[in-house]
Scaffold this motif. Structure first.
Motif, PDB file in Angstrom:
ATOM      1  N   GLU A   4       0.828  -1.206   0.000  1.00 43.26           N
ATOM      2  CA  GLU A   4       0.000   0.000   0.000  1.00 43.26           C
ATOM      3  C   GLU A   4       0.863   1.256   0.000  1.00 43.26           C
ATOM      4  O   GLU A   4       0.506   2.261  -0.624  1.00 43.26           O
ATOM      5  N   ALA A   5       1.995   1.218   0.684  1.00 44.27           N
ATOM      6  CA  ALA A   5       2.892   2.384   0.713  1.00 44.27           C
ATOM      7  C   ALA A   5       3.402   2.698  -0.687  1.00 44.27           C
ATOM      8  O   ALA A   5       3.459   3.867  -1.091  1.00 44.27           O
ATOM      9  N   HIS A   6       3.772   1.669  -1.447  1.00 42.59           N
ATOM     10  CA  HIS A   6       4.239   1.872  -2.817  1.00 42.59           C
ATOM     11  C   HIS A   6       3.118   2.455  -3.684  1.00 42.59           C
ATOM     12  O   HIS A   6       3.340   3.401  -4.454  1.00 42.59           O
ATOM     13  N   LEU A   7       1.923   1.893  -3.568  1.00 46.80           N
ATOM     14  CA  LEU A   7       0.803   2.328  -4.404  1.00 46.80           C
ATOM     15  C   LEU A   7       0.369   3.750  -4.065  1.00 46.80           C
ATOM     16  O   LEU A   7       0.123   4.565  -4.959  1.00 46.80           O
ATOM     17  N   SER A   8       0.288   4.068  -2.792  1.00 51.52           N
ATOM     18  CA  SER A   8      -0.163   5.412  -2.397  1.00 51.52           C
ATOM     19  C   SER A   8       0.854   6.474  -2.786  1.00 51.52           C
ATOM     20  O   SER A   8       0.488   7.611  -3.094  1.00 51.52           O
ATOM     21  N   ALA A   9       2.150   6.108  -2.784  1.00 53.12           N
ATOM     22  CA  ALA A   9       3.181   7.066  -3.165  1.00 53.12           C
ATOM     23  C   ALA A   9       3.209   7.303  -4.672  1.00 53.12           C
ATOM     24  O   ALA A   9       3.534   8.405  -5.131  1.00 53.12           O
ATOM     25  N   ALA A  10       2.841   6.294  -5.443  1.00 49.43           N
ATOM     26  CA  ALA A  10       2.942   6.390  -6.908  1.00 49.43           C
ATOM     27  C   ALA A  10       1.682   6.931  -7.575  1.00 49.43           C
ATOM     28  O   ALA A  10       1.773   7.607  -8.604  1.00 49.43           O
ATOM     29  N   TYR A  11       0.526   6.646  -6.994  1.00 45.67           N
ATOM     30  CA  TYR A  11      -0.724   6.998  -7.660  1.00 45.67           C
ATOM     31  C   TYR A  11      -1.439   8.130  -6.931  1.00 45.67           C
ATOM     32  O   TYR A  11      -1.946   7.939  -5.814  1.00 45.67           O
ATOM     33  N   PRO A  12      -1.523   9.314  -7.543  1.00 48.13           N
ATOM     34  CA  PRO A  12      -2.184  10.460  -6.894  1.00 48.13           C
ATOM     35  C   PRO A  12      -3.665  10.238  -6.592  1.00 48.13           C
ATOM     36  O   PRO A  12      -4.225  10.921  -5.725  1.00 48.13           O
ATOM     37  N   PHE A  13      -4.277   9.294  -7.307  1.00 51.63           N
ATOM     38  CA  PHE A  13      -5.705   9.055  -7.091  1.00 51.63           C
ATOM     39  C   PHE A  13      -5.972   8.199  -5.852  1.00 51.63           C
ATOM     40  O   PHE A  13      -7.137   8.009  -5.475  1.00 51.63           O
ATOM     41  N   TRP A  14      -4.926   7.683  -5.210  1.00 53.93           N
ATOM     42  CA  TRP A  14      -5.135   6.743  -4.101  1.00 53.93           C
ATOM     43  C   TRP A  14      -6.029   7.317  -2.990  1.00 53.93           C
ATOM     44  O   TRP A  14      -6.949   6.625  -2.517  1.00 53.93           O
ATOM     45  N   PRO A  15      -5.823   8.572  -2.549  1.00 57.94           N
ATOM     46  CA  PRO A  15      -6.705   9.105  -1.502  1.00 57.94           C
ATOM     47  C   PRO A  15      -8.154   9.267  -1.961  1.00 57.94           C
ATOM     48  O   PRO A  15      -9.055   9.412  -1.120  1.00 57.94           O
TER      49      PRO A  15
END
Length: 221
Positions: A4-15
């Motif tokens: 999740e840390a990798h995905l949230s850091a890479a994808y601005p849409f995560w939040p």
């Protein structure tokens, strides 16, 4: 949590994802490893999905009818690639190939999971098309280099870009690999590198080269 840390850091849409959407992505996202030279995406392969590179380097290129490869752009650790999920993007109608330029490790979000989220969540769709547009800007820069720049300057630009991404002056790359990356013939690249060697800019070794004079190299950009 690491995934999740990798995905949230890479994808601005995560939040902007709902808890259900995040759970679906985390539950389906898989880590893949690719050996150098292995094919990751091409027209006759199943559309894998969006890819987030954790380590290594990928190379995206097109292939002519005569078998000539023209590198369009490279993907480095920490960067994502939506063109590996080109079936999600209706505007992309040409064949693109993606290979591992070095041993690589990546997270892949399957198309079957990403597509319905993209349909429901506009932030996801906007990001995918925005990133595709940015990649096509890289393609236009590559085409400009091939059409309007001499091979010596293209070689210098490539070497300089690689130097800025790593520590140390030694680049592990063959003449053939360098030629494919700038869209030229190996024989032409070899002549340019021999000239660079005679000028004291680089020292040529088997399967690698060492940049001896960064200032001379930069003057060629």
């Amino acid at each position: 949590m690491e995934k999740e840390a990798h995905l949230s850091a890479a994808y601005p849409f995560w939040p902007r994802l709902t808890p259900e959407e995040r759970e679906a992505i985390l539950g389906s996202c898989v880590e893949m490893t690719y050996e150098k030279g292995s094919g990751i995406h091409r027209s006759d392969m199943t559309c894998r999905g969006a890819l987030l590179l954790l380590s290594g380097t990928l190379r995206a290129y097109i292939l002519s009818e005569e078998g000539r490869e023209v590198t369009l752009f490279r993907i480095h650790a920490g960067e994502s690639c939506v063109l590996s999920a080109s079936c999600l993007l209706d505007a992309i109608v040409f064949d693109i190939f993606i290979d591992a330029a070095a041993d690589a490790r990546a997270l892949v979000i399957p198309t079957s999971v990403l597509h319905p989220i993209m349909e429901r969540n506009p932030y996801v769709g906007l990001y995918l098309y925005k990133q595709a547009t940015e990649r096509f800007s890289d393609v236009m820069w590559t085409m400009q280099q091939i059409l309007f720049m001499g091979v010596d300057r293209r070689v210098a630009i490539f070497l300089w870009d690689e130097l800025t991404r790593q520590e140390g002056p030694v680049l592990k790359i063959t003449h053939d690999e360098l030629a494919r990356n700038i869209g030229s013939a190996r024989e032409v690249v070899t002549k340019v590198l021999r000239y660079f060697s005679e000028e004291g800019i680089v020292q040529l070794k088997r399967g690698r080269l060492e940049v001896l004079d960064r200032e001379k190299l930069r003057a060629l950009l």
